[in-house]
Design a protein around this motif. Structure first.
Motif, PDB file in Angstrom:
ATOM      1  N   LEU A 144       0.607  -1.170  -0.052  1.00 44.25           N
ATOM      2  CA  LEU A 144      -0.036   0.075   0.155  1.00 44.25           C
ATOM      3  C   LEU A 144       0.791   1.355  -0.091  1.00 44.25           C
ATOM      4  N   GLY A 145       2.234   1.072  -0.021  1.00 46.93           N
ATOM      5  CA  GLY A 145       3.053   2.324  -0.064  1.00 46.93           C
ATOM      6  C   GLY A 145       2.930   2.930   1.371  1.00 46.93           C
ATOM      7  N   LEU A 146       2.842   2.497   2.214  1.00 41.93           N
ATOM      8  CA  LEU A 146       2.718   2.937   3.645  1.00 41.93           C
ATOM      9  C   LEU A 146       4.359   2.374   4.428  1.00 41.93           C
ATOM     10  N   ARG A 147       4.140   2.798   5.649  1.00 41.07           N
ATOM     11  CA  ARG A 147       5.133   2.309   6.634  1.00 41.07           C
ATOM     12  C   ARG A 147       4.733   1.151   7.442  1.00 41.07           C
ATOM     13  N   ARG A 204     -11.198   8.089  -5.440  1.00 35.91           N
ATOM     14  CA  ARG A 204     -11.743   7.285  -6.566  1.00 35.91           C
ATOM     15  C   ARG A 204     -10.940   6.367  -7.166  1.00 35.91           C
ATOM     16  N   MET A 205     -11.078   5.162  -7.248  1.00 37.53           N
ATOM     17  CA  MET A 205     -10.269   4.029  -7.756  1.00 37.53           C
ATOM     18  C   MET A 205     -10.357   4.114  -9.321  1.00 37.53           C
ATOM     19  N   VAL A 206      -9.116   4.273  -9.858  1.00 35.17           N
ATOM     20  CA  VAL A 206      -9.194   4.558 -11.169  1.00 35.17           C
ATOM     21  C   VAL A 206      -8.533   2.999 -11.962  1.00 35.17           C
ATOM     22  N   ARG A 207      -7.739   2.345 -11.244  1.00 37.99           N
ATOM     23  CA  ARG A 207      -6.945   1.308 -12.138  1.00 37.99           C
ATOM     24  C   ARG A 207      -6.665   0.490 -11.091  1.00 37.99           C
ATOM     25  N   ALA A 208      -6.501  -1.002 -11.451  1.00 41.48           N
ATOM     26  CA  ALA A 208      -6.184  -1.959 -10.567  1.00 41.48           C
ATOM     27  C   ALA A 208      -5.298  -2.837 -11.320  1.00 41.48           C
ATOM     28  N   GLU A 209      -4.316  -3.656 -10.517  1.00 41.23           N
ATOM     29  CA  GLU A 209      -3.824  -4.722 -11.091  1.00 41.23           C
ATOM     30  C   GLU A 209      -4.061  -6.118 -10.276  1.00 41.23           C
ATOM     31  N   GLU A 237      -5.240 -11.400  -5.954  1.00 44.34           N
ATOM     32  CA  GLU A 237      -4.850 -10.165  -5.179  1.00 44.34           C
ATOM     33  C   GLU A 237      -4.888  -8.828  -6.000  1.00 44.34           C
ATOM     34  N   ARG A 238      -5.604  -8.107  -5.435  1.00 44.51           N
ATOM     35  CA  ARG A 238      -5.675  -6.782  -6.243  1.00 44.51           C
ATOM     36  C   ARG A 238      -4.915  -5.644  -5.612  1.00 44.51           C
ATOM     37  N   ILE A 239      -4.387  -4.836  -6.387  1.00 43.21           N
ATOM     38  CA  ILE A 239      -3.989  -3.633  -5.792  1.00 43.21           C
ATOM     39  C   ILE A 239      -4.727  -2.336  -6.622  1.00 43.21           C
ATOM     40  N   ALA A 240      -5.496  -1.739  -5.909  1.00 43.50           N
ATOM     41  CA  ALA A 240      -6.354  -0.709  -6.692  1.00 43.50           C
ATOM     42  C   ALA A 240      -5.551   0.797  -6.522  1.00 43.50           C
ATOM     43  N   HIS A 241      -5.664   1.531  -7.472  1.00 39.58           N
ATOM     44  CA  HIS A 241      -5.090   2.980  -7.478  1.00 39.58           C
ATOM     45  C   HIS A 241      -5.918   3.885  -7.661  1.00 39.58           C
ATOM     46  N   THR A 242      -5.807   4.971  -6.893  1.00 39.86           N
ATOM     47  CA  THR A 242      -6.261   6.338  -7.269  1.00 39.86           C
ATOM     48  C   THR A 242      -5.621   6.964  -8.412  1.00 39.86           C
ATOM     49  N   TYR A 243      -6.012   8.507  -8.533  1.00 37.61           N
ATOM     50  CA  TYR A 243      -5.302   9.134  -9.503  1.00 37.61           C
ATOM     51  C   TYR A 243      -3.801   9.203  -9.165  1.00 37.61           C
ATOM     52  N   ASN A 244      -3.152   9.360 -10.270  1.00 39.23           N
ATOM     53  CA  ASN A 244      -1.683   9.371 -10.085  1.00 39.23           C
ATOM     54  C   ASN A 244      -0.772   8.199  -9.630  1.00 39.23           C
ATOM     55  N   VAL A 246      -1.347   6.302  -7.079  1.00 36.11           N
ATOM     56  CA  VAL A 246      -1.299   6.019  -5.764  1.00 36.11           C
ATOM     57  C   VAL A 246      -2.138   4.825  -5.421  1.00 36.11           C
ATOM     58  N   PRO A 247      -1.421   3.666  -4.606  1.00 30.80           N
ATOM     59  CA  PRO A 247      -2.159   2.626  -4.341  1.00 30.80           C
ATOM     60  C   PRO A 247      -3.271   3.115  -3.105  1.00 30.80           C
TER      61      PRO A 247
END
Lengths: 267, 267
Positions: A144-147, A204-209, A237-244, A246-247
């Motif tokens: 998720l791009g967190l710590r 807003r979810m824009v794209r996912a893998e 396993e899905r990672i959904a991203h917003t604009y730019n 960002v997961p």
DNA sequence: CAGTGGTCTAGACCACACT
DNA sequence: GTGTGGTCTAGACCACTGC
């Protein structure tokens, strides 16, 4: 801001700006005007200047605002529409795409009944099993791009079609943007979860893998999906991203595929 | 031919054709000029006027040929390029897309190693187990748009990465377009199978659909994939189409997903 | 250098939706 | 009718490729 000079080029009476300004410095990358316009529109979307479902200014208005021709704005919007960020409707205007009104609901759900029926399935029955806050384990944080240790929400739910459980999934959401999400909110909601994210949290979810594997039902998942332990299941396993890019969501699902299948288009 | 009147509109000195001709008859459907151009180009592709890898005439040449402006041809080509039927290369020309030179080889294969490596995998070891002609069973015929009993080819093969078998797949091909395909041809070939189909049989695969399920390895597949019987595997059924959405291949694969996964992008 | 695709503009007109 | 997106054109210039 952007990587290139904005498209103003001062007081040109004659047409084309196209100049890149900045002869010095190090901007070897050339990016066409319409790409710059696209970025500017994207920034407005991220900033929330126009919210999902809103209509954005007309092509002429935007052209005036950015000091370019209508055709250039058009090309920028064309690409944003191709990416499903905007939706054009002839005679009405251009709208910010949304998971709510979009009549292709459940845009990201690829599981569908094997034959016939098509999408007459409807929204399936939802059953939330769990919703809790916790500190992100290392792996979740990384995805998720967190710590590690950052607050996250975990949701576990089961989706069923016609009373037969078909999907067991765990969701992890970053705690900060989703502050205030409760099991009650989720349970009360009808309609796509991503629509709720838009209205309640402005996400807003824009794209996912998705990464898909075949696994065997274990002692924990088998009863929840009403299958025998060891039954082959699809692990998604899905990672959904917003604009730019960002997961914003990690989702791990187990899909029963005895009466349904995961559908994919290759181009 | 096409569903609309071709875009010639006789001797217009002044610009826009746009008229649909045919006031009588029953052509209620309006289709823009660039769509008609797109169809015409598609017809040339189907007819084999330009083969995979060839460069097609320049935008100006095509504009002259179809009696429209260069911008209109451009828009038609834009869409064909977006569909991966054509490839534009600035300064060089526009080319018919091919599975051969395309540096994204194995465009339709979504199985990839779990971490790192990315596509350093290379083309994998191929091992053809069987290649025979038979009369199509009802189900195969239906999926390929043939009649039961029509001649088809069946190929069975195993793909391995680093010596570890990962994919067992059966292919069914319609007998007529693939007349002359032998196990020797297949075995001798390096590179993508779809590239061979282009050069040897003039069949270009354009689009495909896949249906994915999770299944257990059975007595037949388990030894071929070097796994225990009952191991969960991805079952991938693919129907690949040529131009005009004509189905030309049925492929049923079993994928091991212990070290690899099926990757998908959702937009 | 000439030839190709890529960008940008400006203006005309069409199709559609709302009022 | 007015305003929106959609199509079409024509011409200018830019960027890349290869002779």
């Amino acid at each position: 801001m952007s990587q290139n000079t904005p498209p103003h080029s001062a007081g040109n009476t004659t047409p084309a700006p196209q100049t890149d300004g900045l002869t010095g410095g190090g901007t070897p990358a050339f990016s066409p005007l319409y790409q710059q316009i696209k970025s500017l529109i994207l920034q407005s979307l991220q900033a929330g200047e126009w919210k999902p479902g809103d209509t954005i200014p007309s092509e002429f208005d935007l052209a005036a605002r950015f000091k370019v021709s209508q055709g250039t704005v058009r090309k920028a919007i064309d690409e944003l529409a191709a990416d499903n960020l905007l939706v054009r409707r002839q005679g009405k205007g251009t709208f910010v795409a949304t998971h709510a009104e979009q009549h292709i609901q459940y845009r990201f759900l690829r599981l569908q009944p094997d034959e016939g029926d098509q999408r007459s399935e409807g929204p399936a029955e939802r059953n939330i099993i769990e919703c809790r806050r916790l500190r992100a384990p290392a792996e979740i944080a990384r995805l998720l791009g967190l710590r590690s240790g950052d607050p996250v929400l975990q949701v576990r739910r089961v989706l069923a079609f016609h009373g037969v459980p078909a999907i067991l999934e765990d969701l992890w959401l970053p705690g900060v943007p989703f502050k205030g999400l409760t099991v009650e909110t989720l349970a009360a909601d009808r309609g796509p979860m991503y629509a709720l994210f838009e209205t309640q949290f402005g996400v807003r979810m824009v794209r996912a893998e998705e990464k898909i594997k075949a696994v065997a039902a274990d002692a924990e998942s088998a009863p929840l999906l009403d299958v025998a332990q060891g039954t082959p299941l699809l692990s998604v396993e899905r990672i959904a991203h917003t604009y730019n890019d960002v997961p914003m969501e990690l989702r791990r699902g187990l899909y029963r595929t005895d009466t349904h299948h995961y559908r994919n288009e290759l181009n």
